[in-house]
Design a protein around this motif. Structure first.
Motif, PDB file in Angstrom:
ATOM      1  N   PHE B  51      21.991  14.022   7.203  1.00 47.75           N
ATOM      2  CA  PHE B  51      21.016  13.077   7.749  1.00 47.75           C
ATOM      3  C   PHE B  51      21.627  12.275   8.882  1.00 47.75           C
ATOM      4  O   PHE B  51      20.966  11.919   9.845  1.00 47.75           O
ATOM      5  CB  PHE B  51      20.545  12.107   6.653  1.00 47.75           C
ATOM      6  N   ASP B  64      20.776   3.712   7.314  1.00 50.90           N
ATOM      7  CA  ASP B  64      21.547   4.029   6.102  1.00 50.90           C
ATOM      8  C   ASP B  64      20.712   3.866   4.854  1.00 50.90           C
ATOM      9  O   ASP B  64      20.809   4.659   3.919  1.00 50.90           O
ATOM     10  CB  ASP B  64      22.774   3.115   5.997  1.00 50.90           C
ATOM     11  N   ILE B  66      17.459   4.132   4.602  1.00 52.95           N
ATOM     12  CA  ILE B  66      16.456   5.192   4.521  1.00 52.95           C
ATOM     13  C   ILE B  66      17.095   6.466   3.985  1.00 52.95           C
ATOM     14  O   ILE B  66      16.537   7.156   3.136  1.00 52.95           O
ATOM     15  CB  ILE B  66      15.826   5.446   5.907  1.00 52.95           C
ATOM     16  N   PHE B  70      16.833   8.862  -0.245  1.00 51.10           N
ATOM     17  CA  PHE B  70      16.662  10.263  -0.620  1.00 51.10           C
ATOM     18  C   PHE B  70      17.557  10.656  -1.784  1.00 51.10           C
ATOM     19  O   PHE B  70      17.322  11.658  -2.444  1.00 51.10           O
ATOM     20  CB  PHE B  70      16.976  11.169   0.574  1.00 51.10           C
ATOM     21  N   LEU B  87       9.204  12.762   1.097  1.00 50.11           N
ATOM     22  CA  LEU B  87       8.387  12.718   2.307  1.00 50.11           C
ATOM     23  C   LEU B  87       6.908  12.640   1.976  1.00 50.11           C
ATOM     24  O   LEU B  87       6.106  12.189   2.782  1.00 50.11           O
ATOM     25  CB  LEU B  87       8.668  13.960   3.166  1.00 50.11           C
ATOM     26  N   PHE B 116       8.185   2.381  -2.531  1.00 46.45           N
ATOM     27  CA  PHE B 116       9.238   2.940  -1.684  1.00 46.45           C
ATOM     28  C   PHE B 116       9.802   1.867  -0.769  1.00 46.45           C
ATOM     29  O   PHE B 116      11.013   1.711  -0.627  1.00 46.45           O
ATOM     30  CB  PHE B 116       8.668   4.099  -0.864  1.00 46.45           C
ATOM     31  N   LEU B 120      13.707  -0.245  -0.479  1.00 45.52           N
ATOM     32  CA  LEU B 120      14.590  -0.411   0.672  1.00 45.52           C
ATOM     33  C   LEU B 120      15.280  -1.768   0.620  1.00 45.52           C
ATOM     34  O   LEU B 120      16.420  -1.921   1.033  1.00 45.52           O
ATOM     35  CB  LEU B 120      13.804  -0.295   1.976  1.00 45.52           C
TER      36      LEU B 120
END
Lengths: 468, 215
Positions: B51, B64, B66, B70, B87, B116, B120
């Motif tokens: 990534f 970082d 984001i 994952f 996604l 989501f 963060l």
């Protein structure tokens, strides 16, 4: 046994005379016998037919996606301010234009996720996707078996490309390069004179023409009146080493580059005998002033050929033009921009140096259908007053991108190998903070105004209110 | 009727994936291509380094975080399924989806999108955004452009506005209320599966051959 050798020898002689008589000699004199034209026409018709078949086949098998060249995400292309403003517009306190809100992170998050799915930079370093298959195995990504006829045509194509065209092209390339080496060494023996220059040009052009035939290259030059003149710098977008052959077919240039070893080294050493090129040792390349000085000296001498430079510094996949390094634009002198656009339908000219080395790249080139490209000579440009090298470079880049139908990006092609500089992240942070702090400052200056307006409080701190 | 496309067949459990995420076969193929392009060494999974190679993401102030979203805690790799599921949060909300009480909430529901975004901020996953965590995000987004004091005052003001039960942290419910009026149209991308029309443009090197077929 003896008989077999004799037959092979005769065959070889016939082959060689065909090559020399029908291809090499006309090429040297710039005459076209029309074989390539016919070949391309046949190819075009075949590919059209193939596309129709694929199209029909895809209709029968429902819902197969064809590649979209326009990107796979619907992006809102607003600036940071616009988009964050949108996010905040429905905020109950209506603090549009300033102050932090929790949902500001959504903007960065959205941008980040968009970039994970599709970004502008990575895709430029891989081959361009085609809208339809051009019967080459290497571009067969998502196309599956359609019909027997198509497969037969494809098989025929493989045979033609590998068994007929490839040996022919290799022969031509070998002849071309050896002629270059021998010819330039011979010309180098002559004393400096006009005759020598003329002969040197002749040797170079004929050799490059033979090499171009060796790639079945069909090149169309536009606006020949803007061709680079002596004492100038020719600047072009870079897709592959073949760019040099493409450009040198129509004019003589002085090359710039690093000294290599091996075959390249032999070529370099020999061609510098007949006319001056600029070759740098690896250590010299690091000293920018030395480099600039040598280039300046070269263009100051009006008898020397125009320099050919590729300011991107690396090969890009011919869908876009990336940042031009400013070094060549600081030297002064007239810049002659040239735009090169390959037609990917006949063969992908992009050199993905991470994936293929030079030899396998050349083999791929020689087993493609053909190299078809357009070359546009743009009117010469010089640096204007009040313009610095970077702005000048960007101006030239935009002109080239516009002419070639390429996307104009300001990303550095060096990102292929390097990491992103911290300064780019800082720019983003700066932009965002100016949105946040802007309002803070307004509140502070408001309170300052209120405190200063009352003359009873002489101890009120006086803050400078210089603009941010 | 299954698609006979060979790419789809190579992906294990692709039907389940499409069911859960709501992506169409065309979308899945597109995402698979992207997954393969990012997975340069062809290992079948991605690691944070892959990534990090996306230049525009490296430039993103919270890039970082984001990337971290994952990878589940403790895991160093992400496979294609997880990639697609994450996604899927960003698909547009399906307005016509019938509200069945027993079916699980779709991944791209408004609530899941908010969750989501909440994660963060909430890096230690305790369900609350503490003042420290808020300061960290602010520092990431603003960099060295602001002083510590300015940062603290922004954080204080934000908590003051959003923290309704006065525990000096922002819970998910309070976060939801603070973002209540936001239009979530900002939080989507949709993938165009590619035009059905095949544009065949051939090199115009003689005017007779200037054809542009639009089929």
């Amino acid at each position: 046994m003896e008989g077999a050798w004799e037959i092979a020898f005769v065959f070889f002689q016939v082959w060689l005379s065909i090559v020399v008589g029908l291809i090499m000699l006309p090429a040297m004199f710039g005459v076209s016998l029309g074989f390539t034209d016919i070949y391309i026409k046949v190819l075009v018709k075949t590919l059209e037919w193939a596309t129709l078949r694929i199209q029909r086949g895809q209709k029968e098998q429902a819902a197969l996606p064809s590649q979209s060249a326009n990107g796979i995400i619907e992006k809102d292309d607003g600036s940071m301010q616009e988009e964050i403003g949108e996010l905040r517009r429905s905020h109950p306190k209506n603090l549009a234009g300033g102050d932090f809100t929790l949902c500001d992170a959504f903007y960065f998050c959205k941008k980040g996720i968009e970039n994970i799915v599709e970004d502008q930079v990575t895709q430029r370093f891989t081959s361009e996707e085609l809208a339809s298959w051009n019967l080459l195995t290497r571009t067969n990504n998502n196309f599956c078996y359609i019909s027997l006829r198509l497969t037969i045509i494809w098989g025929l194509g493989v045979f033609i490309r590998y068994c007929i065209l490839l040996p022919l092209r290799i022969t031509l390339a070998v002849i071309g390069l050896s002629w270059l080496v021998i010819g330039t060494i011979l010309v180098g023996l002559l004393p400096s004179s006009n005759v020598k220059n003329w002969l040197s040009d002749l040797v170079h052009i004929t050799c490059y023409r033979i090499c171009a035939r060796g790639l079945s290259a069909t090149i169309r030059y536009h606006n020949k009146e803007n061709r680079p003149k002596k004492g100038g710098i020719c600047v072009a977008n870079h897709t592959s080493p073949i760019d040099i052959v493409i450009l040198a077919n129509d004019g003589c240039y002085a090359m710039v580059g690093q000294v290599h070893g091996g075959l390249m080294g032999v070529l370099q050493r020999s061609i510098v005998r007949s006319c001056p090129h600029v070759w740098f040792e690896r250590s010299e390349m690091k000293d920018r002033h030395a480099v600039a000085k040598r280039l300046k000296d070269h263009i100051a001498d009006k008898t020397k050929l125009p320099i050919l430079i590729f300011p991107e510094g690396t090969c890009i996949n011919n869908t876009s033009v990336m940042m031009f390094k400013k070094g060549s634009f600081e030297i002064g002198g007239t810049i002659y921009p040239v735009a090169i656009k390959y037609d990917p339908q006949f063969g992908d000219a992009f050199w993905n140096s991470a994936k293929y080395n030079m030899v396998s790249y050349l083999l791929r080139m020689m087993t493609s259908w053909a190299i078809v490209c357009n070359v546009w000579y743009l009117p010469p440009m010089t640096r204007q007053d009040g313009e610095d090298a970077v702005q000048f470079a960007n101006r030239v880049k935009s002109a080239i991108a516009h002419q070639g139908g390429l996307v104009d990006l300001s990303w550095d092609g060096g990102l292929k190998r390097e990491k992103v500089k911290e300064s780019l992240k800082e720019e983003q942070q700066k932009m965002y903070s100016s949105m946040i702090i802007g309002s803070d400052f307004n509140e502070a200056s408001l309170s300052l105004l209120l405190s200063v307006s009352s003359p009873d409080d002489p101890s009120a701190p006086v803050k400078g209110s210089g603009g941010l | 009727m299954g698609s006979t496309n060979s790419t789809l067949l190579k992906i294990p459990n692709v039907e389940v994936l499409m069911q859960e995420t709501g992506f169409s076969p065309a979308h899945i193929i597109r995402l698979h291509d992207r997954f393969k392009a990012l997975d340069k060494e062809g290992r079948g999974h991605l690691c944070p380094h892959d990534f990090g190679a996306i230049k525009e993401l490296a430039m993103n102030p919270i890039g970082d975080r984001i990337i971290g979203a994952f990878f589940s805690p403790g895991k160093e790799t992400v496979d294609f399924h997880t990639f697609v599921k994450i996604l899927a949060h960003f698909r547009p909300v399906d307005k016509d989806r019938p509200k069945e009480p027993n079916s699980p909430e779709p991944i791209n529901s408004r609530s899941n999108k908010l969750k989501f975004a909440f994660q963060l901020y909430d890096q230690d996953k305790d369900g609350k955004i503490s003042r420290d965590e808020l300061l960290q995000v602010l520092r990431a987004m603003l960099g060295m452009q602001v002083t510590d004091e300015q940062l603290e005052s922004i954080a204080d003001r934000t908590i003051q506005e959003a923290d309704l039960d006065r525990d000096d942290t922002i819970s998910f419910e309070e976060f939801r209320k603070a973002c209540k009026h936001k239009r979530f149209t900002m939080f989507r991308f949709c993938i165009r599966p590619g035009e059905r029309k095949l544009m065949l443009t051939l090199c115009h090197w003689s005017s007779e051959l200037q054809d542009q077929h639009e089929l």
